[in-house]
Design an enzyme around this catalytic site. Structure first.
Site, PDB file in Angstrom:
ATOM      1  N   CYS A   1      -3.143   1.020   6.762  1.00  0.00           N
ATOM      2  CA  CYS A   1      -3.252   0.449   8.228  1.00  0.00           C
ATOM      3  C   CYS A   1      -4.001   1.263   8.967  1.00  0.00           C
ATOM      4  CB  CYS A   1      -1.857   0.069   8.366  1.00  0.00           C
ATOM      5  SG  CYS A   1      -0.751   1.398   8.549  1.00  0.00           S
TER       6      CYS A   1
ATOM      7  N   GLU B   1       4.464  -4.431  12.627  1.00  0.00           N
ATOM      8  CA  GLU B   1       3.257  -3.409  12.336  1.00  0.00           C
ATOM      9  C   GLU B   1       2.253  -4.112  11.741  1.00  0.00           C
ATOM     10  OE1 GLU B   1       3.278  -0.808  13.774  1.00  0.00           O
ATOM     11  OE2 GLU B   1       5.209  -0.695  14.525  1.00  0.00           O
TER      12      GLU B   1
ATOM     13  N   GLU C   1     -10.814  -6.034   9.745  1.00  0.00           N
ATOM     14  CA  GLU C   1     -10.232  -5.027   8.666  1.00  0.00           C
ATOM     15  C   GLU C   1     -10.585  -5.489   7.255  1.00  0.00           C
ATOM     16  OE1 GLU C   1      -6.137  -5.423   8.048  1.00  0.00           O
ATOM     17  OE2 GLU C   1      -5.721  -3.043   8.204  1.00  0.00           O
TER      18      GLU C   1
ATOM     19  N   LYS D   1      12.317  -7.687   1.407  1.00  0.00           N
ATOM     20  CA  LYS D   1      11.455  -8.309   0.449  1.00  0.00           C
ATOM     21  C   LYS D   1      10.222  -7.541   0.254  1.00  0.00           C
ATOM     22  CE  LYS D   1       8.312 -11.125   0.667  1.00  0.00           C
ATOM     23  NZ  LYS D   1       7.317 -10.516  -0.514  1.00  0.00           N
TER      24      LYS D   1
ATOM     25  N   ASN E   1       0.908  -1.312   0.028  1.00  0.00           N
ATOM     26  CA  ASN E   1      -0.002   0.051   0.120  1.00  0.00           C
ATOM     27  C   ASN E   1       0.937   1.293   0.153  1.00  0.00           C
ATOM     28  OD1 ASN E   1       0.841  -0.593   2.849  1.00  0.00           O
ATOM     29  ND2 ASN E   1      -1.042   0.210   3.515  1.00  0.00           N
TER      30      ASN E   1
HETATM   31  P1  NAD Z   1       0.144  -9.340   3.886  1.00  0.00           P
HETATM   32  O1  NAD Z   1       0.337  -9.656   5.147  1.00  0.00           O
HETATM   33  O2  NAD Z   1      -0.363 -10.115   2.790  1.00  0.00           O
HETATM   34  O3  NAD Z   1       1.813  -9.147   3.341  1.00  0.00           O
HETATM   35  C1  NAD Z   1       2.695  -8.285   3.769  1.00  0.00           C
HETATM   36  C2  NAD Z   1       3.939  -8.766   3.438  1.00  0.00           C
HETATM   37  O4  NAD Z   1       4.165 -10.322   3.934  1.00  0.00           O
HETATM   38  C3  NAD Z   1       4.439  -8.829   1.788  1.00  0.00           C
HETATM   39  O5  NAD Z   1       5.723  -8.683   1.631  1.00  0.00           O
HETATM   40  C4  NAD Z   1       4.061 -10.300   1.663  1.00  0.00           C
HETATM   41  O6  NAD Z   1       4.620 -10.898   0.488  1.00  0.00           O
HETATM   42  C5  NAD Z   1       4.640 -11.001   2.922  1.00  0.00           C
HETATM   43  N1  NAD Z   1       4.240 -12.607   3.335  1.00  0.00           N
HETATM   44  C6  NAD Z   1       3.339 -12.958   3.099  1.00  0.00           C
HETATM   45  N2  NAD Z   1       2.941 -14.320   3.501  1.00  0.00           N
HETATM   46  C7  NAD Z   1       4.434 -14.327   4.169  1.00  0.00           C
HETATM   47  C8  NAD Z   1       4.999 -15.575   4.879  1.00  0.00           C
HETATM   48  N3  NAD Z   1       3.972 -16.767   5.150  1.00  0.00           N
HETATM   49  N4  NAD Z   1       6.195 -15.357   5.463  1.00  0.00           N
HETATM   50  C9  NAD Z   1       6.780 -14.120   5.151  1.00  0.00           C
HETATM   51  N5  NAD Z   1       6.181 -13.099   4.551  1.00  0.00           N
HETATM   52  C10 NAD Z   1       4.928 -13.298   3.983  1.00  0.00           C
HETATM   53  O7  NAD Z   1      -0.135  -7.840   3.868  1.00  0.00           O
HETATM   54  P2  NAD Z   1      -0.367  -6.923   2.349  1.00  0.00           P
HETATM   55  O8  NAD Z   1      -1.736  -7.448   1.854  1.00  0.00           O
HETATM   56  O9  NAD Z   1       0.548  -6.712   1.596  1.00  0.00           O
HETATM   57  O10 NAD Z   1      -0.871  -5.523   3.137  1.00  0.00           O
HETATM   58  C11 NAD Z   1      -1.914  -5.178   3.758  1.00  0.00           C
HETATM   59  C12 NAD Z   1      -2.035  -5.385   5.396  1.00  0.00           C
HETATM   60  O11 NAD Z   1      -0.883  -4.637   5.912  1.00  0.00           O
HETATM   61  C13 NAD Z   1      -3.010  -5.102   6.167  1.00  0.00           C
HETATM   62  O12 NAD Z   1      -3.319  -5.780   7.253  1.00  0.00           O
HETATM   63  C14 NAD Z   1      -2.498  -3.615   6.590  1.00  0.00           C
HETATM   64  O13 NAD Z   1      -3.059  -3.255   7.757  1.00  0.00           O
HETATM   65  C15 NAD Z   1      -1.299  -3.871   6.953  1.00  0.00           C
HETATM   66  N6  NAD Z   1      -0.566  -2.586   6.962  1.00  0.00           N
HETATM   67  C16 NAD Z   1      -0.036  -2.334   8.476  1.00  0.00           C
HETATM   68  C17 NAD Z   1       0.962  -1.347   8.678  1.00  0.00           C
HETATM   69  C18 NAD Z   1       1.369  -0.737   9.684  1.00  0.00           C
HETATM   70  O14 NAD Z   1       2.323   0.038   9.954  1.00  0.00           O
HETATM   71  N7  NAD Z   1       0.770  -1.172  10.914  1.00  0.00           N
HETATM   72  C19 NAD Z   1       1.146  -0.378   7.446  1.00  0.00           C
HETATM   73  C20 NAD Z   1       0.751  -0.851   6.231  1.00  0.00           C
HETATM   74  C21 NAD Z   1       0.051  -2.166   6.032  1.00  0.00           C
END
Ligand code: NAD
Length: 427
Positions: free
Chosen positions: A223, A189, A324, A114, A91
């Site tokens: 987020c 996070e 969410e 990554k 995002n």
């Molecule tokens: P996601 O959890 O699907 O993916 C995040 C990252 O994790 C990606 O790079 C993904 O490839 C990686 N990933 C996925 N499976 C994994 C595994 N098994 N092992 C290691 N890495 C893995 O999230 P998204 O869809 O990319 O982003 C949206 C989410 O992120 C929402 O829940 C949002 O609230 C959260 N977010 C939080 C913050 C914060 O600072 N709190 C900021 C932005 C987004």
């Protein structure tokens, strides 16, 4: 590198980002979809981190602590953790890779980054510019690919000393389990279900403008996006009518068109996920006021568009009040008092960002204490992290660490306590 040289490299990196702002913004919009104005703002925002951390790189200080004994000295130093792995979401494909990488580098670590598989290009650009700014080869490495394959490999690699993930709570739990087995440091996070509380004495125009931006800016894919509005019954209808009017006024379309207010979702899978929540809301008995459908006709058929969606008469036990959604979707929960508003705000598993619209001083100070949230805003949207403020959530929104500001440097450093004894020579 010496601290002063690290600082100079980071500052040069900031200048390069600003020199390339238009190219980077174009790439960001083409890859992720957000409107160009938001993309430009994200690049400038990321460059401001580089500048701030560039200054901070000179100040990774330790402590000297007076010993209770004569001829003894205690010194506390900060050391790099070693090799750190950063895993980031799609995002904010420039800002979040920047805020994971910078404090790690300035604390003297090497980084393996990554990015999310939907948005790898900005992270690669970020690394290219940093090498152009003078970072030695091998210090920042970017690997691209799916989380389940590459993310898992990175998280479980014995040569990686620390993982810093920004992503969903589900992936966060998985990563924390793997890190826990090896007692590897892990900062998370995660997601949010952020609420805006609008009390009777609120400035309604300001509240509506803030909720509209918080809920529909970045197509709700933040987020810290406003996902719930907890509104006092006395002003419920006045607030709701204005919010619906604001949602219906938004221009939706291709982010490359400068007139567009709200771009597409990141992919069609996300349209499907958001639409499922519309169906859940209807089944649960909430009232749909506007939106609730994908946009498929004409030019929209080329993309992943969803109408800004507002539900009202939502109760705290409904799934659309607890889970969410991560899209342009907001649930309105009417309440009868400040006390009920706080109870409803705290009634989710998340605790990232909460905002309260009030001009009452006593309510303001009570809310500071009573709201369970890592970030609290008064008379402002739930979004808008600033580089010098510690950023992070409580409960299922994180695991207690904070990013940004000087707190972030602590997260990427080991503390070493050194005890020096210099007694007089024995005769
Ligand atoms: P996601 O959890 O699907 O993916 C995040 C990252 O994790 C990606 O790079 C993904 O490839 C990686 N990933 C996925 N499976 C994994 C595994 N098994 N092992 C290691 N890495 C893995 O999230 P998204 O869809 O990319 O982003 C949206 C989410 O992120 C929402 O829940 C949002 O609230 C959260 N977010 C939080 C913050 C914060 O600072 N709190 C900021 C932005 C987004």
């Amino acid at each position: 590198m010496l601290a002063k040289d690290r600082a100079r490299t980071l500052r040069r990196w900031a200048d390069l980002m600003i020199d390339h702002v238009d190219d980077l913004a174009l790439l960001l919009t083409s890859e992720q979809g957000k409107p160009l104005a938001e993309s430009r703002a994200e690049i400038v925002y990321a460059a401001s981190f580089l500048e701030w951390f560039g200054e901070e790189a000179k100040r990774v200080y330790g402590d000297t602590i007076p010993s209770p004994w004569p001829d003894k000295r205690i010194v506390v130093t900060k050391e790099p953790v070693g090799v750190t792995g950063g895993i980031t979401p799609w995002n904010f494909p420039m800002a979040i890779p920047a805020w994971k990488t910078l404090p790690a580098l300035l604390a003297g670590n090497a980084v393996i980054l990554k990015p999310a598989s939907d948005t790898p290009l900005l992270a690669l650009k970020l690394a290219n510019l940093l090498h152009e700014a003078g970072l030695p080869g091998g210090v920042l490495n970017v690997i691209t690919g799916p989380g389940v394959v590459l993310g898992d490999a990175l998280v479980s690699h014995k040569g990686v000393n620390m993982i810093s993930l920004t992503g969903s709570t589900e992936v966060g739990r998985h990563v924390a389990e793997i890190c826990g087995r090896d007692l590897r440091r892990c900062t998370l996070e995660l997601g949010g279900k952020n609420a805006v509380i609008v009390l009777e004495d609120a400035d309604l125009d300001l509240a509506v403008e803030s909720v509209s931006w918080g809920a529909f800016g970045t197509t709700g894919q933040r987020c810290t996006a406003t996902s719930r509005v907890i509104v006092h019954k006395a002003i419920q209808h006045a607030f709701t009518d204005r919010l619906v009017a604001a949602a219906e006024k938004l221009q939706i379309g291709n982010g490359l068109d400068e007139k567009v207010d709200m771009g597409p979702l990141v992919n069609r899978g996300r349209v499907h996920a958001v639409h499922q929540y519309t169906q859940v809301g209807q089944q649960e008995g909430a009232k749909l006021l506007t939106g609730g459908t994908p946009l498929n006709n004409g030019d929209y058929s080329q993309g992943a568009f969803y109408k800004p969606t507002v539900f009202t008469d939502v109760s705290p036990d409904m799934r659309i009040a607890r889970e969410e959604v991560f899209g342009p979707f907001v649930s309105i929960l009417p309440v009868a008092s400040y006390e009920e508003a706080v109870q409803v705000a705290n009634a989710t598993e998340y605790g990232l960002s909460t905002s309260i619209f009030t001009n009452d001083l006593r309510t303001t100070f009570r809310a500071m204490r009573e709201i369970e949230s890592g970030l609290i805003y008064f008379n402002a949207p739930t979004t808008g992290a600033e580089i010098h403020m510690p950023f992070g959530g409580v409960k299922a929104s994180g695991n207690g660490h904070r990013e940004l500001g000087t707190h972030a440097v602590e997260e990427f450093s080991e503390t070493k306590s050194i005890f020096v004894s210099y007694p007089p020579k024995h005769k």
